[in-house]
Design a protein around this motif. Sequence first.
Motif, PDB file in Angstrom:
ATOM      1  N   LYS A 186       1.199  34.591  24.446  1.00  0.00           N
ATOM      2  CA  LYS A 186       0.860  33.597  25.275  1.00  0.00           C
ATOM      3  C   LYS A 186       1.316  32.288  25.313  1.00  0.00           C
ATOM      4  O   LYS A 186       1.463  31.533  23.738  1.00  0.00           O
ATOM      5  CB  LYS A 186      -0.623  33.441  25.238  1.00  0.00           C
ATOM      6  CG  LYS A 186      -0.584  35.263  26.565  1.00  0.00           C
ATOM      7  CD  LYS A 186      -0.508  35.447  27.143  1.00  0.00           C
ATOM      8  CE  LYS A 186      -0.407  36.652  27.887  1.00  0.00           C
ATOM      9  NZ  LYS A 186       0.339  37.773  27.817  1.00  0.00           N
ATOM     10  N   PRO A 187       1.682  31.433  26.233  1.00  0.00           N
ATOM     11  CA  PRO A 187       2.700  30.601  26.542  1.00  0.00           C
ATOM     12  C   PRO A 187       1.317  29.669  25.937  1.00  0.00           C
ATOM     13  O   PRO A 187       0.029  29.920  26.247  1.00  0.00           O
ATOM     14  CB  PRO A 187       3.519  29.648  28.074  1.00  0.00           C
ATOM     15  CG  PRO A 187       3.747  31.205  28.000  1.00  0.00           C
ATOM     16  CD  PRO A 187       2.723  32.336  27.572  1.00  0.00           C
ATOM     17  N   VAL A 188       1.383  27.972  24.863  1.00  0.00           N
ATOM     18  CA  VAL A 188       0.291  27.236  24.607  1.00  0.00           C
ATOM     19  C   VAL A 188      -0.033  25.902  25.061  1.00  0.00           C
ATOM     20  O   VAL A 188       2.175  25.685  25.266  1.00  0.00           O
ATOM     21  CB  VAL A 188      -0.383  27.084  23.434  1.00  0.00           C
ATOM     22  CG1 VAL A 188      -1.483  29.401  23.702  1.00  0.00           C
ATOM     23  CG2 VAL A 188       0.363  27.811  22.183  1.00  0.00           C
ATOM     24  N   ALA A 189      -0.224  25.003  25.446  1.00  0.00           N
ATOM     25  CA  ALA A 189       0.288  23.499  25.267  1.00  0.00           C
ATOM     26  C   ALA A 189       0.217  23.029  23.675  1.00  0.00           C
ATOM     27  O   ALA A 189      -0.359  23.286  22.926  1.00  0.00           O
ATOM     28  CB  ALA A 189      -1.196  22.656  25.751  1.00  0.00           C
ATOM     29  N   PRO A 190       1.518  22.553  23.248  1.00  0.00           N
ATOM     30  CA  PRO A 190       1.889  21.980  21.478  1.00  0.00           C
ATOM     31  C   PRO A 190       0.891  21.109  21.269  1.00  0.00           C
ATOM     32  O   PRO A 190       0.207  20.021  22.093  1.00  0.00           O
ATOM     33  CB  PRO A 190       2.988  21.410  22.190  1.00  0.00           C
ATOM     34  CG  PRO A 190       3.345  21.435  23.013  1.00  0.00           C
ATOM     35  CD  PRO A 190       2.640  22.442  23.770  1.00  0.00           C
ATOM     36  N   VAL A 191       0.602  21.007  20.053  1.00  0.00           N
ATOM     37  CA  VAL A 191      -0.236  20.679  19.849  1.00  0.00           C
ATOM     38  C   VAL A 191       0.051  19.420  18.238  1.00  0.00           C
ATOM     39  O   VAL A 191       1.003  20.401  17.536  1.00  0.00           O
ATOM     40  CB  VAL A 191      -1.055  21.267  18.836  1.00  0.00           C
ATOM     41  CG1 VAL A 191      -2.604  19.707  18.409  1.00  0.00           C
ATOM     42  CG2 VAL A 191      -2.414  21.807  20.443  1.00  0.00           C
ATOM     43  N   SER A 192       0.660  18.467  17.711  1.00  0.00           N
ATOM     44  CA  SER A 192       0.964  17.823  17.125  1.00  0.00           C
ATOM     45  C   SER A 192       0.440  18.995  15.444  1.00  0.00           C
ATOM     46  O   SER A 192      -0.245  18.968  15.470  1.00  0.00           O
ATOM     47  CB  SER A 192       1.261  16.578  16.586  1.00  0.00           C
ATOM     48  OG  SER A 192       1.393  16.316  15.960  1.00  0.00           O
ATOM     49  N   GLY A 193       1.522  19.118  13.938  1.00  0.00           N
ATOM     50  CA  GLY A 193       1.369  19.927  13.196  1.00  0.00           C
ATOM     51  C   GLY A 193       1.537  21.382  13.262  1.00  0.00           C
ATOM     52  O   GLY A 193       1.411  22.011  12.398  1.00  0.00           O
ATOM     53  N   GLU A 194       1.519  22.045  14.147  1.00  0.00           N
ATOM     54  CA  GLU A 194       1.571  23.521  14.270  1.00  0.00           C
ATOM     55  C   GLU A 194       3.066  23.675  15.228  1.00  0.00           C
ATOM     56  O   GLU A 194       4.350  22.907  14.915  1.00  0.00           O
ATOM     57  CB  GLU A 194       0.595  24.048  16.000  1.00  0.00           C
ATOM     58  CG  GLU A 194      -0.608  23.021  15.724  1.00  0.00           C
ATOM     59  CD  GLU A 194      -1.554  24.116  14.214  1.00  0.00           C
ATOM     60  OE1 GLU A 194      -1.180  25.661  14.926  1.00  0.00           O
ATOM     61  OE2 GLU A 194      -1.932  24.099  14.170  1.00  0.00           O
ATOM     62  N   SER A 195       3.283  25.091  14.653  1.00  0.00           N
ATOM     63  CA  SER A 195       4.688  25.709  13.940  1.00  0.00           C
ATOM     64  C   SER A 195       4.726  26.678  15.841  1.00  0.00           C
ATOM     65  O   SER A 195       3.341  27.785  16.070  1.00  0.00           O
ATOM     66  CB  SER A 195       4.958  26.538  13.135  1.00  0.00           C
ATOM     67  OG  SER A 195       4.938  26.073  11.879  1.00  0.00           O
ATOM     68  N   TYR A 196       5.650  26.121  16.738  1.00  0.00           N
ATOM     69  CA  TYR A 196       5.941  26.956  17.573  1.00  0.00           C
ATOM     70  C   TYR A 196       7.075  27.591  17.626  1.00  0.00           C
ATOM     71  O   TYR A 196       8.694  26.748  17.169  1.00  0.00           O
ATOM     72  CB  TYR A 196       6.165  26.089  18.737  1.00  0.00           C
ATOM     73  CG  TYR A 196       4.174  25.388  18.722  1.00  0.00           C
ATOM     74  CD1 TYR A 196       3.002  26.485  19.425  1.00  0.00           C
ATOM     75  CD2 TYR A 196       3.696  23.966  17.962  1.00  0.00           C
ATOM     76  CE1 TYR A 196       2.083  25.373  19.554  1.00  0.00           C
ATOM     77  CE2 TYR A 196       2.872  24.178  18.426  1.00  0.00           C
ATOM     78  CZ  TYR A 196       1.725  24.124  19.013  1.00  0.00           C
ATOM     79  OH  TYR A 196       0.782  23.695  19.269  1.00  0.00           O
ATOM     80  N   ALA A 197       7.734  28.440  18.996  1.00  0.00           N
ATOM     81  CA  ALA A 197       8.908  29.173  19.350  1.00  0.00           C
ATOM     82  C   ALA A 197       8.914  28.821  20.840  1.00  0.00           C
ATOM     83  O   ALA A 197       7.943  28.694  21.538  1.00  0.00           O
ATOM     84  CB  ALA A 197       8.893  30.477  19.002  1.00  0.00           C
ATOM     85  N   GLU A 198      10.043  27.712  20.917  1.00  0.00           N
ATOM     86  CA  GLU A 198      10.589  27.429  22.210  1.00  0.00           C
ATOM     87  C   GLU A 198      11.160  28.211  22.531  1.00  0.00           C
ATOM     88  O   GLU A 198      11.625  28.307  22.459  1.00  0.00           O
ATOM     89  CB  GLU A 198      10.374  25.711  22.730  1.00  0.00           C
ATOM     90  CG  GLU A 198      10.617  25.393  23.407  1.00  0.00           C
ATOM     91  CD  GLU A 198      11.077  24.001  23.497  1.00  0.00           C
ATOM     92  OE1 GLU A 198      11.414  23.472  24.283  1.00  0.00           O
ATOM     93  OE2 GLU A 198      11.814  23.243  22.272  1.00  0.00           O
TER      94      GLU A 198
END
Length: 192
Positions: free
Chosen positions: A140-152
């Motif tokens: 599920k899409p989430v609000a990004p947080v510094s230090g985490e890894s994401y696919a955008e």
Amino acid sequence: MPLMTNLFFKRKRMVEFLEGKALGKHLLDKYSKNPSGWSFTLFPPAKDDNGFFGAFVGSPDEVWQLKVDSIFKPNPLMLGAKVESNLQKPIDLGVIPYGYRRIDRKVAIELLKTLAKVDDKDSDPIQNRIILDRVLRPLKPVAPVSGESYAEGPFVLTDRMNLGITEEQKHLEDRLSSELRKLMRNRYSSYG
């Protein structure tokens, strides 16, 4: 200049242009409050548009029409204005909605390795899409947080004819192009 506001009246309505970091911050703040139901649709420049790409970034609450100087560099110059639009829902191309999806670093590396292996002349784009879909759809899409890894993503790249751009949006597109051209001239003295 972090915020560029250019006001003009069209049918007694005021339009505000946001530029670069201010626009990015506004969109990220809105996204972070409600990361569901977003779309990011890009379309190639019109023949008379100085090579500027167009885009619509939509949420359930608002849609922004953008002009971007390039999609081939990490920090492009961009300019945008909030619009009334029926483009709030992603174009139904069978893609998952736009967003940041938290992904484990090891999974991301393995996914990139897998896609790199099939990224040659014998590569099957449908197979690549199936692999990405299998990994990303359940997240599920989430609000990004510094230090985490994401696919955008995904970013949908489509022909402008598929968007059903209104006359008012065409007028705004011309205005955005003109203002982006001025911004380019102010930033880069060698720009024609």
